[in-house]
Design a protein around this motif. Structure first.
Motif, short mmCIF file in Angstrom:
data_model
loop_
_atom_site.label_atom_id
_atom_site.label_comp_id
_atom_site.label_asym_id
_atom_site.label_seq_id
_atom_site.Cartn_x
_atom_site.Cartn_y
_atom_site.Cartn_z
N MET A 111 0.94 -1.27 -0.19
CA MET A 111 0.06 0.05 0.32
C MET A 111 0.95 1.40 -0.01
SD MET A 111 -3.35 0.55 2.14
CE MET A 111 -3.17 1.17 3.93
N THR A 112 1.68 1.17 0.77
CA THR A 112 2.80 2.41 0.61
C THR A 112 3.69 2.87 -0.49
OG1 THR A 112 4.58 0.97 1.65
CG2 THR A 112 3.10 2.27 3.48
N ALA A 113 3.80 1.74 -1.55
CA ALA A 113 4.47 1.97 -2.69
C ALA A 113 3.58 2.87 -3.37
CB ALA A 113 4.47 0.42 -3.39
N ASN A 114 2.37 2.93 -3.20
CA ASN A 114 1.27 3.69 -3.98
C ASN A 114 1.16 5.35 -3.59
OD1 ASN A 114 0.68 2.05 -5.84
ND2 ASN A 114 -0.79 0.93 -4.56
N ALA A 115 1.70 5.32 -2.34
CA ALA A 115 1.63 6.74 -1.49
C ALA A 115 3.09 7.55 -1.67
CB ALA A 115 1.39 6.56 -0.12
N LYS A 116 3.31 8.67 -2.64
CA LYS A 116 4.57 9.17 -2.76
C LYS A 116 4.44 10.23 -1.65
CE LYS A 116 4.86 7.88 -7.51
NZ LYS A 116 5.39 6.69 -7.44
N LYS A 117 3.85 11.12 -1.44
CA LYS A 117 3.94 12.33 -0.21
C LYS A 117 2.92 12.24 0.59
CE LYS A 117 6.25 15.49 -3.52
NZ LYS A 117 6.00 16.88 -4.30
N SER A 118 1.86 11.24 0.52
CA SER A 118 0.80 11.09 1.48
C SER A 118 1.35 10.11 2.44
CB SER A 118 -0.36 10.69 0.94
OG SER A 118 -0.64 11.58 -0.33
N GLN A 119 0.75 10.12 3.72
CA GLN A 119 0.79 9.09 4.83
C GLN A 119 -0.52 8.48 4.57
OE1 GLN A 119 1.48 11.66 8.54
NE2 GLN A 119 3.55 10.95 8.24
N ILE A 120 -0.36 7.16 4.95
CA ILE A 120 -1.51 6.10 4.83
C ILE A 120 -2.07 5.95 6.25
CG2 ILE A 120 -2.28 3.77 4.45
CD1 ILE A 120 -1.50 5.60 2.01
N ALA A 121 -3.30 6.35 6.59
CA ALA A 121 -3.92 5.92 7.87
C ALA A 121 -5.02 4.88 7.82
CB ALA A 121 -4.66 7.36 8.37
N VAL A 122 -5.12 4.22 8.85
CA VAL A 122 -6.41 3.25 8.61
C VAL A 122 -7.11 3.27 10.22
CG1 VAL A 122 -5.26 1.53 7.58
CG2 VAL A 122 -4.76 1.65 10.09
N ALA A 123 -8.36 3.28 9.92
CA ALA A 123 -9.48 3.47 11.21
C ALA A 123 -10.70 2.68 10.98
CB ALA A 123 -9.61 5.12 11.18
N GLY A 124 -11.29 2.54 12.21
CA GLY A 124 -12.67 1.58 12.04
C GLY A 124 -12.37 0.18 12.27
N GLY A 125 -12.84 -0.37 13.13
CA GLY A 125 -12.82 -1.96 13.04
C GLY A 125 -11.56 -2.33 13.78
N ILE A 126 -10.83 -1.58 14.33
CA ILE A 126 -9.25 -1.90 14.89
C ILE A 126 -9.54 -2.20 16.37
CG2 ILE A 126 -7.12 -1.33 15.07
CD1 ILE A 126 -7.57 0.51 12.57
N ASN A 127 -9.01 -3.51 16.68
CA ASN A 127 -9.01 -4.03 18.07
C ASN A 127 -7.88 -4.92 18.28
OD1 ASN A 127 -10.14 -6.70 17.40
ND2 ASN A 127 -12.05 -5.60 17.40
N SER A 128 -7.60 -5.41 19.28
CA SER A 128 -6.43 -6.17 19.53
C SER A 128 -6.44 -7.66 18.51
CB SER A 128 -6.53 -6.71 20.95
OG SER A 128 -7.60 -7.47 21.47
N LYS A 129 -8.05 -8.08 18.33
CA LYS A 129 -7.99 -9.08 17.51
C LYS A 129 -7.73 -9.06 16.05
CE LYS A 129 -11.34 -11.41 20.70
NZ LYS A 129 -11.39 -10.45 21.82
N THR A 130 -8.08 -7.46 15.57
CA THR A 130 -8.04 -7.50 14.19
C THR A 130 -6.62 -6.50 13.53
OG1 THR A 130 -9.18 -5.29 14.24
CG2 THR A 130 -10.51 -7.22 13.84
N ILE A 131 -5.82 -6.30 14.52
CA ILE A 131 -4.94 -5.40 14.36
C ILE A 131 -3.81 -5.88 13.47
CG2 ILE A 131 -3.41 -5.87 16.49
CD1 ILE A 131 -3.62 -2.33 14.86
N GLY A 132 -3.46 -7.15 13.51
CA GLY A 132 -2.69 -8.01 13.03
C GLY A 132 -2.75 -7.74 11.11
#
Length: 56
Positions: free
Chosen positions: A1-22
């Protein structure tokens, strides 16, 4: 995913918990936003620690 981001930062949000963080760690985001998983956990400190450990 980071290969497509030249100057942007990638953020993830939603549905993240200790079971899904991986799944999100595999994407190598720059920013991980966790809210209700910690706020609504029976043990917020343990939940935050588990997520933090997965990120390190």
């Amino acid at each position: 995913m980071t290969a497509n981001a030249k100057k942007s930062q990638i953020a993830v949000a939603g549905g993240i918990n200790s079971k899904t963080i991986g799944k999100y760690v595999e994407l190598k985001p720059d920013i991980v936003i966790v809210g209700s998983a910690i706020g609504h956990a029976d043990d917020p400190v343990a939940e935050a620690k588990a997520i933090q450990d997965a990120l390190l």
